[in-house]
Design a protein around this motif. Structure first.
Motif, PDB file in Angstrom:
ATOM      1  N   LYS A   2      55.242  64.405  36.649  1.00 27.96           N
ATOM      2  CA  LYS A   2      55.410  63.058  36.765  1.00 27.96           C
ATOM      3  C   LYS A   2      56.443  62.659  37.617  1.00 27.96           C
ATOM      4  O   LYS A   2      57.550  63.146  37.522  1.00 27.96           O
ATOM      5  N   THR A  26      47.732  67.056  41.150  1.00 27.57           N
ATOM      6  CA  THR A  26      48.151  65.950  40.170  1.00 27.57           C
ATOM      7  C   THR A  26      47.630  64.856  40.404  1.00 27.57           C
ATOM      8  O   THR A  26      47.549  64.366  41.662  1.00 27.57           O
ATOM      9  N   GLU A  60      50.341  63.793  33.296  1.00 23.55           N
ATOM     10  CA  GLU A  60      50.879  64.013  34.774  1.00 23.55           C
ATOM     11  C   GLU A  60      50.325  62.843  35.673  1.00 23.55           C
ATOM     12  O   GLU A  60      49.124  62.356  35.399  1.00 23.55           O
TER      13      GLU A  60
END
Length: 167
Positions: A2, A26, A60
């Motif tokens: 993140k 991601t 994510e």
């Protein structure tokens, strides 16, 4: 992962975010895409916030963009904060270079340099960066990666490429 990618417009944030996303598999979200329609009108604050909250609930993400109003909320949820702290003239040059070119982070192609936007860039170091610095103190437990040049960001991405990839 993140992560948020912040810093002065024209510094290379969006290009970095795209490559980081590709190299880490991601999902990437652009705040400008959430905020703007293709006719250059902004969506309502409610619509923007709803979209952003939906992203923040995911496992994510990489979020590209400043939007100071929501920065603290994003920092609180992030594992990594990437800050582009490049000289103002480099950022202005970056904005001028993208005129007439498609950019994934915007739902339109810039056809000219906007004086108001250039003034925002000129003021970024004195107005936005001190606010970001205060948040850096508040979120000192987070991983901060600060780039002083695009070359620094390229070197960092090279280290990411060399790491084993997740599936």
């Amino acid at each position: 992962m993140k992560a948020i990618v912040i810093g002065c417009p024209g510094s290379g944030k969006s290009t970095f975010a795209k490559e980081l996303s590709e190299n880490t598999n991601t999902p990437l979200f652009y705040l400008d895409r959430m905020n703007w329609s293709s006719d250059k009108t902004a969506v309502s604050r409610e619509v923007f916030d709803k979209q952003l909250l939906g992203v923040l609930q995911r496992d994510e993400w990489i979020i590209d963009g400043n939007y100071m109003r929501t920065m603290e909320m994003r920092m609180a949820k992030a594992d990594v904060i990437y800050l582009f702290d490049l000289p103002t003239d480099i950022c202005i040059e970056g904005v001028c270079e993208r005129v007439g070119k498609a950019h994934e982070d915007l739902p339109w192609i810039e056809t000219e340099v906007d004086d108001k936007f250039i003034n925002f860039i000129k003021a970024f170091r004195n107005e936005s960066l001190p606010e970001i610095s205060k948040l850096k103190e508040k979120f000192s437990d987070k991983e901060w990666v600060i780039f002083k040049s695009r070359k620094d960001a390229e070197k960092y991405l090279k280290t990411i490429k060399e790491r084993p990839q997740k599936n």
